[in-house]
Design a protein around this motif. Structure first.
Motif, PDB file in Angstrom:
ATOM      1  N   THR A   1      45.110  23.019 -48.499  1.00  0.00           N
ATOM      2  CA  THR A   1      44.005  22.110 -48.237  1.00  0.00           C
ATOM      3  C   THR A   1      43.458  22.358 -46.838  1.00  0.00           C
ATOM      4  O   THR A   1      44.218  22.351 -45.861  1.00  0.00           O
ATOM      5  CB  THR A   1      44.452  20.647 -48.343  1.00  0.00           C
ATOM      6  N   ILE A   2      42.155  22.584 -46.759  1.00  0.00           N
ATOM      7  CA  ILE A   2      41.498  22.761 -45.462  1.00  0.00           C
ATOM      8  C   ILE A   2      40.863  21.443 -45.054  1.00  0.00           C
ATOM      9  O   ILE A   2      40.311  20.716 -45.894  1.00  0.00           O
ATOM     10  CB  ILE A   2      40.458  23.901 -45.515  1.00  0.00           C
ATOM     11  N   SER A   3      40.965  21.118 -43.776  1.00  0.00           N
ATOM     12  CA  SER A   3      40.336  19.902 -43.269  1.00  0.00           C
ATOM     13  C   SER A   3      39.852  20.155 -41.852  1.00  0.00           C
ATOM     14  O   SER A   3      40.202  21.170 -41.243  1.00  0.00           O
ATOM     15  CB  SER A   3      41.315  18.723 -43.303  1.00  0.00           C
ATOM     16  N   ARG A   4      39.075  19.216 -41.347  1.00  0.00           N
ATOM     17  CA  ARG A   4      38.390  19.470 -40.078  1.00  0.00           C
ATOM     18  C   ARG A   4      38.275  18.179 -39.286  1.00  0.00           C
ATOM     19  O   ARG A   4      38.007  17.125 -39.858  1.00  0.00           O
ATOM     20  CB  ARG A   4      37.005  20.035 -40.385  1.00  0.00           C
ATOM     21  N   ASP A   5      38.505  18.283 -37.985  1.00  0.00           N
ATOM     22  CA  ASP A   5      38.287  17.169 -37.065  1.00  0.00           C
ATOM     23  C   ASP A   5      37.090  17.547 -36.201  1.00  0.00           C
ATOM     24  O   ASP A   5      37.198  18.393 -35.320  1.00  0.00           O
ATOM     25  CB  ASP A   5      39.530  16.937 -36.205  1.00  0.00           C
ATOM     26  N   TYR A   6      35.957  16.915 -36.475  1.00  0.00           N
ATOM     27  CA  TYR A   6      34.730  17.277 -35.789  1.00  0.00           C
ATOM     28  C   TYR A   6      34.783  16.920 -34.301  1.00  0.00           C
ATOM     29  O   TYR A   6      34.226  17.627 -33.472  1.00  0.00           O
ATOM     30  CB  TYR A   6      33.535  16.595 -36.450  1.00  0.00           C
ATOM     31  N   ASP A   7      35.441  15.837 -33.973  1.00  0.00           N
ATOM     32  CA  ASP A   7      35.525  15.418 -32.567  1.00  0.00           C
ATOM     33  C   ASP A   7      36.340  16.390 -31.739  1.00  0.00           C
ATOM     34  O   ASP A   7      36.079  16.594 -30.551  1.00  0.00           O
ATOM     35  CB  ASP A   7      36.113  14.018 -32.461  1.00  0.00           C
ATOM     36  N   LYS A   8      37.351  16.977 -32.358  1.00  0.00           N
ATOM     37  CA  LYS A   8      38.258  17.883 -31.645  1.00  0.00           C
ATOM     38  C   LYS A   8      37.901  19.352 -31.848  1.00  0.00           C
ATOM     39  O   LYS A   8      38.605  20.225 -31.343  1.00  0.00           O
ATOM     40  CB  LYS A   8      39.697  17.640 -32.092  1.00  0.00           C
ATOM     41  N   ASN A   9      36.841  19.624 -32.583  1.00  0.00           N
ATOM     42  CA  ASN A   9      36.458  21.021 -32.884  1.00  0.00           C
ATOM     43  C   ASN A   9      37.657  21.792 -33.444  1.00  0.00           C
ATOM     44  O   ASN A   9      37.912  22.937 -33.063  1.00  0.00           O
ATOM     45  CB  ASN A   9      35.918  21.720 -31.639  1.00  0.00           C
ATOM     46  N   THR A  10      38.366  21.171 -34.348  1.00  0.00           N
ATOM     47  CA  THR A  10      39.605  21.726 -34.875  1.00  0.00           C
ATOM     48  C   THR A  10      39.569  21.776 -36.396  1.00  0.00           C
ATOM     49  O   THR A  10      39.070  20.848 -37.037  1.00  0.00           O
ATOM     50  CB  THR A  10      40.807  20.895 -34.403  1.00  0.00           C
TER      51      THR A  10
ATOM     52  N   CYS B   1      43.676  25.155 -35.693  1.00  0.00           N
ATOM     53  CA  CYS B   1      42.830  26.072 -34.929  1.00  0.00           C
ATOM     54  C   CYS B   1      41.842  25.228 -34.133  1.00  0.00           C
ATOM     55  O   CYS B   1      41.004  24.535 -34.719  1.00  0.00           O
ATOM     56  CB  CYS B   1      42.092  27.018 -35.849  1.00  0.00           C
ATOM     57  N   ALA B   2      41.950  25.304 -32.822  1.00  0.00           N
ATOM     58  CA  ALA B   2      41.083  24.533 -31.941  1.00  0.00           C
ATOM     59  C   ALA B   2      40.078  25.448 -31.250  1.00  0.00           C
ATOM     60  O   ALA B   2      40.472  26.456 -30.648  1.00  0.00           O
ATOM     61  CB  ALA B   2      41.916  23.796 -30.908  1.00  0.00           C
ATOM     62  N   ALA B   3      38.825  25.078 -31.325  1.00  0.00           N
ATOM     63  CA  ALA B   3      37.761  25.815 -30.638  1.00  0.00           C
ATOM     64  C   ALA B   3      37.476  25.159 -29.301  1.00  0.00           C
ATOM     65  O   ALA B   3      37.407  23.921 -29.211  1.00  0.00           O
ATOM     66  CB  ALA B   3      36.503  25.850 -31.489  1.00  0.00           C
ATOM     67  N   SER B   4      37.291  25.970 -28.274  1.00  0.00           N
ATOM     68  CA  SER B   4      37.011  25.434 -26.944  1.00  0.00           C
ATOM     69  C   SER B   4      36.033  26.343 -26.216  1.00  0.00           C
ATOM     70  O   SER B   4      35.817  27.483 -26.614  1.00  0.00           O
ATOM     71  CB  SER B   4      38.302  25.304 -26.135  1.00  0.00           C
ATOM     72  N   GLY B   5      35.475  25.811 -25.143  1.00  0.00           N
ATOM     73  CA  GLY B   5      34.521  26.585 -24.351  1.00  0.00           C
ATOM     74  C   GLY B   5      33.122  26.007 -24.469  1.00  0.00           C
ATOM     75  O   GLY B   5      32.937  24.828 -24.741  1.00  0.00           O
ATOM     76  N   LYS B   6      32.149  26.877 -24.294  1.00  0.00           N
ATOM     77  CA  LYS B   6      30.751  26.466 -24.340  1.00  0.00           C
ATOM     78  C   LYS B   6      30.322  26.356 -25.803  1.00  0.00           C
ATOM     79  O   LYS B   6      29.954  27.346 -26.428  1.00  0.00           O
ATOM     80  CB  LYS B   6      29.881  27.472 -23.600  1.00  0.00           C
ATOM     81  N   ILE B   7      30.384  25.158 -26.345  1.00  0.00           N
ATOM     82  CA  ILE B   7      30.090  24.930 -27.761  1.00  0.00           C
ATOM     83  C   ILE B   7      29.014  23.881 -27.878  1.00  0.00           C
ATOM     84  O   ILE B   7      29.206  22.743 -27.450  1.00  0.00           O
ATOM     85  CB  ILE B   7      31.359  24.479 -28.516  1.00  0.00           C
TER      86      ILE B   7
ATOM     87  N   ALA C   1      51.563  36.611 -44.445  1.00  0.00           N
ATOM     88  CA  ALA C   1      50.433  37.334 -43.858  1.00  0.00           C
ATOM     89  C   ALA C   1      50.199  36.824 -42.442  1.00  0.00           C
ATOM     90  O   ALA C   1      50.795  35.810 -42.037  1.00  0.00           O
ATOM     91  CB  ALA C   1      49.164  37.125 -44.684  1.00  0.00           C
ATOM     92  N   VAL C   2      49.332  37.504 -41.738  1.00  0.00           N
ATOM     93  CA  VAL C   2      48.789  36.953 -40.494  1.00  0.00           C
ATOM     94  C   VAL C   2      47.552  36.139 -40.875  1.00  0.00           C
ATOM     95  O   VAL C   2      46.658  36.655 -41.561  1.00  0.00           O
ATOM     96  CB  VAL C   2      48.423  38.050 -39.488  1.00  0.00           C
ATOM     97  N   TYR C   3      47.521  34.913 -40.436  1.00  0.00           N
ATOM     98  CA  TYR C   3      46.422  34.014 -40.766  1.00  0.00           C
ATOM     99  C   TYR C   3      45.492  33.894 -39.558  1.00  0.00           C
ATOM    100  O   TYR C   3      45.936  33.645 -38.428  1.00  0.00           O
ATOM    101  CB  TYR C   3      46.954  32.642 -41.159  1.00  0.00           C
ATOM    102  N   TYR C   4      44.206  34.084 -39.817  1.00  0.00           N
ATOM    103  CA  TYR C   4      43.193  34.041 -38.773  1.00  0.00           C
ATOM    104  C   TYR C   4      42.220  32.894 -39.025  1.00  0.00           C
ATOM    105  O   TYR C   4      41.781  32.666 -40.155  1.00  0.00           O
ATOM    106  CB  TYR C   4      42.398  35.345 -38.748  1.00  0.00           C
ATOM    107  N   CYS C   5      41.874  32.239 -37.946  1.00  0.00           N
ATOM    108  CA  CYS C   5      40.843  31.217 -37.982  1.00  0.00           C
ATOM    109  C   CYS C   5      39.506  31.862 -37.615  1.00  0.00           C
ATOM    110  O   CYS C   5      39.462  32.774 -36.771  1.00  0.00           O
ATOM    111  CB  CYS C   5      41.203  30.140 -36.969  1.00  0.00           C
ATOM    112  N   ALA C   6      38.438  31.393 -38.236  1.00  0.00           N
ATOM    113  CA  ALA C   6      37.098  31.885 -37.920  1.00  0.00           C
ATOM    114  C   ALA C   6      36.130  30.714 -37.905  1.00  0.00           C
ATOM    115  O   ALA C   6      36.324  29.735 -38.640  1.00  0.00           O
ATOM    116  CB  ALA C   6      36.650  32.922 -38.935  1.00  0.00           C
TER     117      ALA C   6
END
Length: 120
Positions: free
Chosen positions: A68-77, A22-28, A91-96
Motif C-alpha cells: 500500500t502506497i500512501s502520502r503525507d502532503y505536509d511532510k512531503n513524504t 521517503c522524505a523530500a527536502s530542499g527547494k520544493i 530488491a533495491v527500492y527507489y523512491c521517485a
C-alpha cells in the motif's frame, strides 16, 4: 537542491512486513506524482506503486493486495507498506517524485535506494 531520502529497508522473513519511507527536502514549490520502483539483481528497474497529487494510486500486478502506497502532503513524504513479503520482492527500492523546484517544469528526482531482502 532537492533530495529524496529513503529509510525502512532491511532483512525480513517471508510473510513479514516492512514500511519504507521517503522524505523530500530542499527547494520544493510543489510535488506531483510520487512513487516506488525496485531493481533486483540482473533485472530492469520496475514500477512498484505510484500515487498522483490527487491521490490516485497504481500498483504492479505482483504487489496488488500486499503493498500500500500512501502520502503525507505536509511532510512531503511517501510511504510503502509492504505486507506478506516474498523472496521475489528482494530488491533495491527507489523512491521517485516529480517536483517543481523553480523554472517552468516539474523534474524527476530519485532517492539513493534502500535494500529490501526477504529470506525464505
Amino acid at each position: 537542491q532537492v533530495q529524496l531520502v529513503e529509510s525502512g529497508g532491511g532483512l525480513v522473513q517471508a510473510g513479514g512486513s516492512l514500511r519504507l519511507s521517503c522524505a523530500a527536502s530542499g527547494k520544493i514549490f510543489s510535488i506531483n506524482a510520487m512513487g516506488w520502483y525496485r531493481q533486483a539483481p540482473g533485472k530492469q528497474r520496475e514500477l512498484v506503486a505510484s500515487t498522483t497529487y490527487g491521490g490516485s494510486t497504481n500498483y504492479a500486478d505482483s504487489v496488488k493486495g500486499r503493498f500500500t502506497i500512501s502520502r503525507d502532503y505536509d511532510k512531503n513524504t511517501v510511504y510503502l507498506q509492504m505486507n506478506s513479503l516474498r523472496p521475489e520482492d528482494t530488491a533495491v527500492y527507489y523512491c521517485a517524485a516529480a517536483i517543481h523546484s523553480g523554472g517552468a517544469l516539474f523534474s524527476d528526482y530519485w532517492g539513493q535506494g534502500t535494500q529490501v531482502t526477504v529470506s525464505s
